[in-house]
Design a protein around this motif. Structure first.
Motif, mmCIF file in Angstrom:
data_model
loop_
_atom_site.group_PDB
_atom_site.id
_atom_site.type_symbol
_atom_site.label_atom_id
_atom_site.label_comp_id
_atom_site.label_asym_id
_atom_site.label_seq_id
_atom_site.Cartn_x
_atom_site.Cartn_y
_atom_site.Cartn_z
ATOM 1 N N PHE A 47 -10.138 -17.825 -1.465
ATOM 2 C CA PHE A 47 -9.200 -18.938 -1.565
ATOM 3 C C PHE A 47 -9.402 -19.974 -0.461
ATOM 4 C CE2 PHE A 47 -6.760 -15.795 -4.075
ATOM 5 C CZ PHE A 47 -6.516 -16.579 -5.206
ATOM 6 N N SER A 48 -10.513 -19.887 0.250
ATOM 7 C CA SER A 48 -10.770 -20.866 1.309
ATOM 8 C C SER A 48 -11.117 -22.217 0.673
ATOM 9 C CB SER A 48 -11.916 -20.401 2.205
ATOM 10 O OG SER A 48 -13.140 -20.424 1.489
ATOM 11 N N ALA A 49 -11.014 -23.254 1.477
ATOM 12 C CA ALA A 49 -11.221 -24.615 0.965
ATOM 13 C C ALA A 49 -12.601 -24.802 0.341
ATOM 14 C CB ALA A 49 -11.018 -25.620 2.090
ATOM 15 N N ASP A 50 -13.590 -24.061 0.845
ATOM 16 C CA ASP A 50 -14.958 -24.223 0.341
ATOM 17 C C ASP A 50 -15.147 -23.645 -1.055
ATOM 18 O OD1 ASP A 50 -15.765 -25.489 2.651
ATOM 19 O OD2 ASP A 50 -16.449 -23.642 3.618
ATOM 20 N N TYR A 51 -14.302 -22.708 -1.451
ATOM 21 C CA TYR A 51 -14.542 -21.976 -2.695
ATOM 22 C C TYR A 51 -13.380 -21.999 -3.691
ATOM 23 C CZ TYR A 51 -18.243 -20.112 0.255
ATOM 24 O OH TYR A 51 -19.323 -20.000 1.089
ATOM 25 N N ALA A 52 -12.176 -22.282 -3.223
ATOM 26 C CA ALA A 52 -10.998 -22.118 -4.087
ATOM 27 C C ALA A 52 -11.082 -22.959 -5.358
ATOM 28 C CB ALA A 52 -9.722 -22.454 -3.321
ATOM 29 N N TYR A 53 -11.676 -24.134 -5.268
ATOM 30 C CA TYR A 53 -11.738 -24.994 -6.453
ATOM 31 C C TYR A 53 -12.617 -24.381 -7.552
ATOM 32 C CZ TYR A 53 -16.347 -26.750 -4.925
ATOM 33 O OH TYR A 53 -17.671 -26.862 -4.550
ATOM 34 N N LYS A 54 -13.471 -23.434 -7.182
ATOM 35 C CA LYS A 54 -14.313 -22.762 -8.188
ATOM 36 C C LYS A 54 -13.787 -21.382 -8.573
ATOM 37 C CE LYS A 54 -18.196 -23.583 -5.752
ATOM 38 N NZ LYS A 54 -19.635 -23.604 -5.415
ATOM 39 N N THR A 55 -13.004 -20.749 -7.717
ATOM 40 C CA THR A 55 -12.578 -19.362 -7.952
ATOM 41 C C THR A 55 -11.131 -19.228 -8.402
ATOM 42 O OG1 THR A 55 -11.905 -19.067 -5.637
ATOM 43 C CG2 THR A 55 -14.192 -18.515 -6.193
ATOM 44 N N SER A 56 -10.289 -20.206 -8.060
ATOM 45 C CA SER A 56 -8.848 -20.013 -8.244
ATOM 46 C C SER A 56 -8.428 -19.962 -9.708
ATOM 47 C CB SER A 56 -8.059 -21.093 -7.510
ATOM 48 O OG SER A 56 -8.413 -22.375 -7.993
ATOM 49 N N GLY A 57 -9.150 -20.664 -10.589
ATOM 50 C CA GLY A 57 -8.791 -20.652 -12.008
ATOM 51 C C GLY A 57 -8.875 -19.256 -12.602
ATOM 52 N N TRP A 58 -9.992 -18.585 -12.326
ATOM 53 C CA TRP A 58 -10.199 -17.227 -12.847
ATOM 54 C C TRP A 58 -9.169 -16.271 -12.243
ATOM 55 C CZ3 TRP A 58 -14.985 -16.276 -15.682
ATOM 56 C CH2 TRP A 58 -15.127 -14.957 -16.138
#
Length: 199
Positions: A47-58
């Motif tokens: 959920f860090s800023a670098d990854y959340a936009y790609k992981t949070s949906g799933w």
């Protein structure tokens, strides 16, 4: 070996364990050599800023699945312990089960027909892991079909049927155990792929 040496060895083993990443639950079916992406992107970074936009949906979809399953189980347990009468139990369960079954079948279909084949093409060495998840889907879909049949019976049962409620409760419990393991294994395999892929 002296006591102080033994203590130093024990402390080193403990320190090493802190830096040895492993799947998030002890019953994980994922092999150590499938976790090379998990080791690059462990859960504390999902959920860090670098990854959340790609992981949070799933992860949000999985959170909702767990929530729906938990609510159904709590209502079922509440009826079993006398917190609900038959009418309240039915009204709480019927629409929730229909929605849960529909959404889980849809979710599995999107994964089986789209995401999982794509991920296997990206990382063929993870095929065996995705085959485990695919077999889970078959088992879960069978349980969902059973749950739907029981829910249809519940819709027709205006007179209290404790036997039916017990069967439905057992199906929910069987589904909860499998779903818990499946979702965690899936996240450990899939979320790092999502987070680390380009685009």
């Amino acid at each position: 070996m002296s006591l102080s040496t033994e203590n130093n060895v024990s402390q080193k083993a403990l320190d090493d364990d802190l830096f040895t990443l492993s799947p998030r639950h002890p019953d994980s079916r994922l092999e150590a050599d499938w976790l090379f992406l998990f080791n690059k992107l462990p859960p504390d970074q999902w959920f860090s800023a670098d990854y959340a936009y790609k992981t949070s949906g799933w992860l949000k979809v999985h959170t909702n699945i767990r929530k729906r399953q938990r609510i159904l189980t709590q209502i079922s347990e509440g009826y079993q312990s006398g917190d609900y009468d038959w009418s309240a139990y039915r009204s709480q369960m019927l629409k929730r089960i229909n929605m849960h079954v529909l959404k889980l079948h849809q979710h599995h279909g999107v994964e089986d027909e789209g995401f999982f084949p794509e991920f296997i093409r990206m990382y063929p060495q993870l095929q065996a892991g995705f085959e485990i998840l695919g077999r889970d889907h078959l088992r879960l879909d069978a349980l969902l079909d059973k749950l739907q049949v029981q829910n249809d019976m519940l819709a027709r049962s205006e007179v209290e049927d404790k036997g039916l409620s017990e069967q439905l409760h057992q199906t929910l419990m069987d589904g909860t155990d499998l779903l818990s393991q499946h979702l965690t294994d899936e996240e450990d395999l899939v979320i790092p792929i999502l987070g680390l892929r380009q685009g």
